[in-house]
Design a protein around this motif. Structure first.
Motif, PDB file in Angstrom:
ATOM      1  N   PHE A  75     -17.872 -39.144  -7.768  1.00  0.00           N
ATOM      2  CA  PHE A  75     -17.110 -40.385  -7.695  1.00  0.00           C
ATOM      3  C   PHE A  75     -15.831 -40.276  -8.516  1.00  0.00           C
ATOM      4  N   ALA A  76     -15.917 -39.576  -9.650  1.00  0.00           N
ATOM      5  CA  ALA A  76     -14.715 -39.345 -10.444  1.00  0.00           C
ATOM      6  C   ALA A  76     -13.704 -38.500  -9.675  1.00  0.00           C
ATOM      7  N   ALA A  77     -14.201 -37.484  -8.940  1.00  0.00           N
ATOM      8  CA  ALA A  77     -13.298 -36.668  -8.129  1.00  0.00           C
ATOM      9  C   ALA A  77     -12.619 -37.509  -7.058  1.00  0.00           C
ATOM     10  N   ALA A  78     -13.372 -38.425  -6.439  1.00  0.00           N
ATOM     11  CA  ALA A  78     -12.779 -39.307  -5.435  1.00  0.00           C
ATOM     12  C   ALA A  78     -11.788 -40.275  -6.075  1.00  0.00           C
ATOM     13  N   LEU A  79     -12.107 -40.780  -7.261  1.00  0.00           N
ATOM     14  CA  LEU A  79     -11.173 -41.658  -7.970  1.00  0.00           C
ATOM     15  C   LEU A  79      -9.892 -40.920  -8.340  1.00  0.00           C
ATOM     16  N   MET A  80     -10.015 -39.634  -8.667  1.00  0.00           N
ATOM     17  CA  MET A  80      -8.822 -38.843  -8.966  1.00  0.00           C
ATOM     18  C   MET A  80      -7.934 -38.698  -7.746  1.00  0.00           C
ATOM     19  N   GLU A  81      -8.554 -38.621  -6.555  1.00  0.00           N
ATOM     20  CA  GLU A  81      -7.764 -38.576  -5.329  1.00  0.00           C
ATOM     21  C   GLU A  81      -7.010 -39.877  -5.109  1.00  0.00           C
ATOM     22  N   ARG A  82      -7.600 -40.974  -5.519  1.00  0.00           N
ATOM     23  CA  ARG A  82      -7.021 -42.285  -5.235  1.00  0.00           C
ATOM     24  C   ARG A  82      -6.081 -42.780  -6.341  1.00  0.00           C
ATOM     25  N   PHE A  83      -6.488 -42.590  -7.607  1.00  0.00           N
ATOM     26  CA  PHE A  83      -5.734 -43.144  -8.723  1.00  0.00           C
ATOM     27  C   PHE A  83      -5.093 -42.098  -9.626  1.00  0.00           C
ATOM     28  N   GLY A  84      -5.449 -40.835  -9.445  1.00  0.00           N
ATOM     29  CA  GLY A  84      -4.859 -39.782 -10.259  1.00  0.00           C
ATOM     30  C   GLY A  84      -5.768 -39.321 -11.381  1.00  0.00           C
ATOM     31  N   MET A  85      -5.619 -38.049 -11.738  1.00  0.00           N
ATOM     32  CA  MET A  85      -6.442 -37.467 -12.788  1.00  0.00           C
ATOM     33  C   MET A  85      -6.186 -38.123 -14.132  1.00  0.00           C
ATOM     34  N   ARG A  86      -4.924 -38.406 -14.428  1.00  0.00           N
ATOM     35  CA  ARG A  86      -4.565 -38.908 -15.745  1.00  0.00           C
ATOM     36  C   ARG A  86      -5.289 -40.215 -16.071  1.00  0.00           C
ATOM     37  N   ARG A  87      -5.273 -41.161 -15.154  1.00  0.00           N
ATOM     38  CA  ARG A  87      -5.915 -42.450 -15.411  1.00  0.00           C
ATOM     39  C   ARG A  87      -7.426 -42.319 -15.551  1.00  0.00           C
ATOM     40  N   VAL A  88      -8.023 -41.516 -14.685  1.00  0.00           N
ATOM     41  CA  VAL A  88      -9.482 -41.391 -14.695  1.00  0.00           C
ATOM     42  C   VAL A  88      -9.963 -40.705 -15.974  1.00  0.00           C
ATOM     43  N   VAL A  89      -9.295 -39.619 -16.355  1.00  0.00           N
ATOM     44  CA  VAL A  89      -9.719 -38.881 -17.550  1.00  0.00           C
ATOM     45  C   VAL A  89      -9.494 -39.717 -18.808  1.00  0.00           C
ATOM     46  N   ALA A  90      -8.352 -40.398 -18.905  1.00  0.00           N
ATOM     47  CA  ALA A  90      -8.080 -41.232 -20.083  1.00  0.00           C
ATOM     48  C   ALA A  90      -9.109 -42.357 -20.206  1.00  0.00           C
ATOM     49  N   ALA A  91      -9.437 -42.996 -19.086  1.00  0.00           N
ATOM     50  CA  ALA A  91     -10.442 -44.071 -19.119  1.00  0.00           C
ATOM     51  C   ALA A  91     -11.805 -43.525 -19.547  1.00  0.00           C
ATOM     52  N   GLY A  92     -12.156 -42.344 -19.076  1.00  0.00           N
ATOM     53  CA  GLY A  92     -13.425 -41.746 -19.463  1.00  0.00           C
ATOM     54  C   GLY A  92     -13.499 -41.462 -20.957  1.00  0.00           C
ATOM     55  N   LEU A  93     -12.411 -40.953 -21.535  1.00  0.00           N
ATOM     56  CA  LEU A  93     -12.392 -40.662 -22.967  1.00  0.00           C
ATOM     57  C   LEU A  93     -12.515 -41.937 -23.802  1.00  0.00           C
ATOM     58  N   ALA A 221       7.528 -33.637  -0.206  1.00  0.00           N
ATOM     59  CA  ALA A 221       6.158 -33.619   0.309  1.00  0.00           C
ATOM     60  C   ALA A 221       5.544 -35.005   0.213  1.00  0.00           C
ATOM     61  N   VAL A 222       4.817 -35.365   1.244  1.00  0.00           N
ATOM     62  CA  VAL A 222       4.145 -36.661   1.275  1.00  0.00           C
ATOM     63  C   VAL A 222       2.667 -36.441   1.014  1.00  0.00           C
ATOM     64  N   VAL A 223       2.168 -37.060  -0.035  1.00  0.00           N
ATOM     65  CA  VAL A 223       0.748 -36.955  -0.364  1.00  0.00           C
ATOM     66  C   VAL A 223      -0.007 -38.018   0.413  1.00  0.00           C
ATOM     67  N   VAL A 224      -0.916 -37.588   1.255  1.00  0.00           N
ATOM     68  CA  VAL A 224      -1.712 -38.512   2.059  1.00  0.00           C
ATOM     69  C   VAL A 224      -2.958 -38.900   1.279  1.00  0.00           C
ATOM     70  N   ARG A 225      -3.046 -40.155   0.911  1.00  0.00           N
ATOM     71  CA  ARG A 225      -4.219 -40.636   0.195  1.00  0.00           C
ATOM     72  C   ARG A 225      -5.360 -40.883   1.187  1.00  0.00           C
ATOM     73  N   PRO A 226      -6.557 -40.452   0.861  1.00  0.00           N
ATOM     74  CA  PRO A 226      -7.675 -40.655   1.775  1.00  0.00           C
ATOM     75  C   PRO A 226      -7.918 -42.136   2.032  1.00  0.00           C
ATOM     76  N   ALA A 227      -8.302 -42.436   3.266  1.00  0.00           N
ATOM     77  CA  ALA A 227      -8.610 -43.821   3.619  1.00  0.00           C
ATOM     78  C   ALA A 227      -9.931 -44.232   2.992  1.00  0.00           C
ATOM     79  N   GLY A 228     -10.051 -45.528   2.690  1.00  0.00           N
ATOM     80  CA  GLY A 228     -11.290 -46.032   2.121  1.00  0.00           C
ATOM     81  C   GLY A 228     -11.336 -45.884   0.620  1.00  0.00           C
ATOM     82  N   GLY A 229     -12.315 -46.525  -0.002  1.00  0.00           N
ATOM     83  CA  GLY A 229     -12.460 -46.475  -1.434  1.00  0.00           C
ATOM     84  C   GLY A 229     -13.097 -45.180  -1.905  1.00  0.00           C
TER      85      GLY A 229
END
Length: 430
Positions: A75-93, A221-229
């Motif tokens: 789920f963290a990997a999917a959140l990184m796809e949607r919101f970015g690694m920086r936000r997810v890792v900082a929130a986890g710490l 380059a256009v980053v395509v964000r995956p559809a869905g949560g």
């Protein structure tokens, strides 16, 4: 005459520097997260002495931590796809800091499970090995296996940095100062993640290291964000991957990997050595030395993964690990003798050397979804860890020793070797 304009020196410097800067930041975050997870191994006996809780009761909190650490990973990997690694890792710490800081106030086992198990388990899940797969998949084409090995080795380096300090604090000042060290460490890493971790090479105008350069006048380059949560992405990846035999072979072998490292050795080596008369600080120091050699072993494994069929690497790693665990009961004693040092060196080289070849197999078989699929494979690793953490504690309570746990782990490693060899040959690189 060619009319191609060579890249500007500043652009070349940026293209070569940013991937390594991101990898270095990920290394620090992973190292600290590993240090946070290493705390239970040196705090089991102090908690047992202060509160009278049994080894199995304390180990239940460790088991919840290990399960959530793994289950959160996809789920963290999917959140990184949607919101970015920086936000997810900082929130986890930040969650780790809160959970560890509040642990000093616990009075009952359910509070320990909530803070040690749930809060720290979820927080460290944001920096699980799916994070390694995400960083290497986005930022590296060249040296992927090597970088996977280096980042995986960060977990051992975390134990190397934190374990002796926490063991010393726990034995001289009590377990609460040791827990507060984890809080301080997590808070110190957050600014580094916020300012240096970048989500994708395109964010800084470059391509992944070793990828084909973008023509000067090409559109961005256009980053395509995956559809869905994120939940849907993670569950869809699990649904599709679970229909393949490769997924179950990798998940099964990796569950045994977790059971025989994090679940058993990382959690119970210190109390097991203490049962044989060895001081807890000496045992924690030996476990930290495992981290020294694991850094070398895992980096070497990454280098080999770029050159050797990963299935054969896994076969060798699991067979030798099983042999070393089976003979460990004969080596433990009140002092750090040459035989136990030989075990520490050998086991250190093999500790998480399994990660780079497992990541490589996941990437080859599951392509762009590999980080999320590997997150689920890693979840099985943590389920195995949790079962072993609780089971070894229960065996200690019922039999009075850890001998049966070591022998069982040796047999499981032989099974993991067979599962690894059954993985189909991967597609050749092009």
């Amino acid at each position: 005459m060619s009319t191609t304009t060579p890249p500007a020196p500043s652009r070349l410097t940026r293209a070569n520097t940013w991937p390594w800067a991101v990898a270095a930041t990920a290394f620090v975050a992973l190292m600290c997260a590993a240090g946070f997870r290493s705390a239970p191994g040196v705090l089991i006996d102090p908690l047992h002495m202060e509160f009278g809780w049994s080894h199995s009761e304390i180990s239940s909190a460790v088991s919840v931590n290990l399960v959530l650490y793994g289950v959160i990973s996809p789920f963290a990997a999917a959140l990184m796809e949607r919101f970015g690694m920086r936000r997810v890792v900082a929130a986890g710490l930040l969650l780790v800091a809160a959970g560890s800081g509040l642990t000093v106030f616990v009075q009952t086992t359910w509070q320990l499970v909530l803070l040690w198990g749930v809060c720290i388990g979820v927080g460290t899940g944001a920096t699980a090995l799916a994070f390694v797969a995400t960083v290497t998949g986005r930022w590296f084409v060249r040296h992927r296996g090597l970088v996977s090995g280096v980042l995986t080795a960060a977990q051992s380096a975390g134990g190397l940095v934190f374990l002796p300090l926490m063991a010393w604090l726990a034995s001289t000042h009590g377990w609460r100062p040791a827990s507060l060290v984890v809080t301080a460490g997590a808070l110190l890493v957050v600014p580094l993640v916020v300012f240096l971790l970048r989500d994708r090479p395109s964010d800084v105008g470059i391509v992944a290291l070793g990828a084909e350069p973008v023509p000067p006048h090409a559109p961005p380059a256009v980053v395509v964000r995956p559809a869905g949560g994120a939940v849907r992405q993670a569950l869809d990846a699990l649904r599709d991957a679970s229909r393949t035999g490769v997924f179950w072979l990798l998940a099964g072998s990796f569950a045994i990997c977790g059971a025989t490292t994090v679940g058993l050795v990382n959690t119970h080596f210190v109390p097991a050595a203490h049962d044989h008369g060895m001081p807890a600080t000496t045992a924690a120091g030996l476990l930290a030395v495992v981290g020294i050699f694991d850094v070398a072993g895992t980096i070497a494994s990454g280098w080999f993964t770029d050159r050797v069929d990963p299935r054969y690497l896994l076969l060798a790693y699991y067979l030798f690990r099983g042999l070393s665990l089976a003979i460990l009961p004969l080596l433990l004693g009140p002092a750090a003798t040459p035989p136990i040092w030989a075990f520490i060196v050998f086991y250190g080289l093999d500790w998480v050397a399994t990660v780079p070849p497992t990541v490589a197999l996941a990437r080859e078989h599951f392509g762009d979804r590999a980080p999320i699929v590997f997150g689920w494979i890693f979840a099985s690793h943590q389920v195995g860890s949790a079962i072993a953490a609780f089971g070894a504690g229960l065996l200690r309570d019922t039999t009075g020793s850890y001998t049966s746990a070591w022998l069982t782990a040796g047999g499981l490693c032989a099974g993991a070797a067979v599962l690894s060899l059954l993985v189909p040959r991967w597609a050749p690189r092009t």
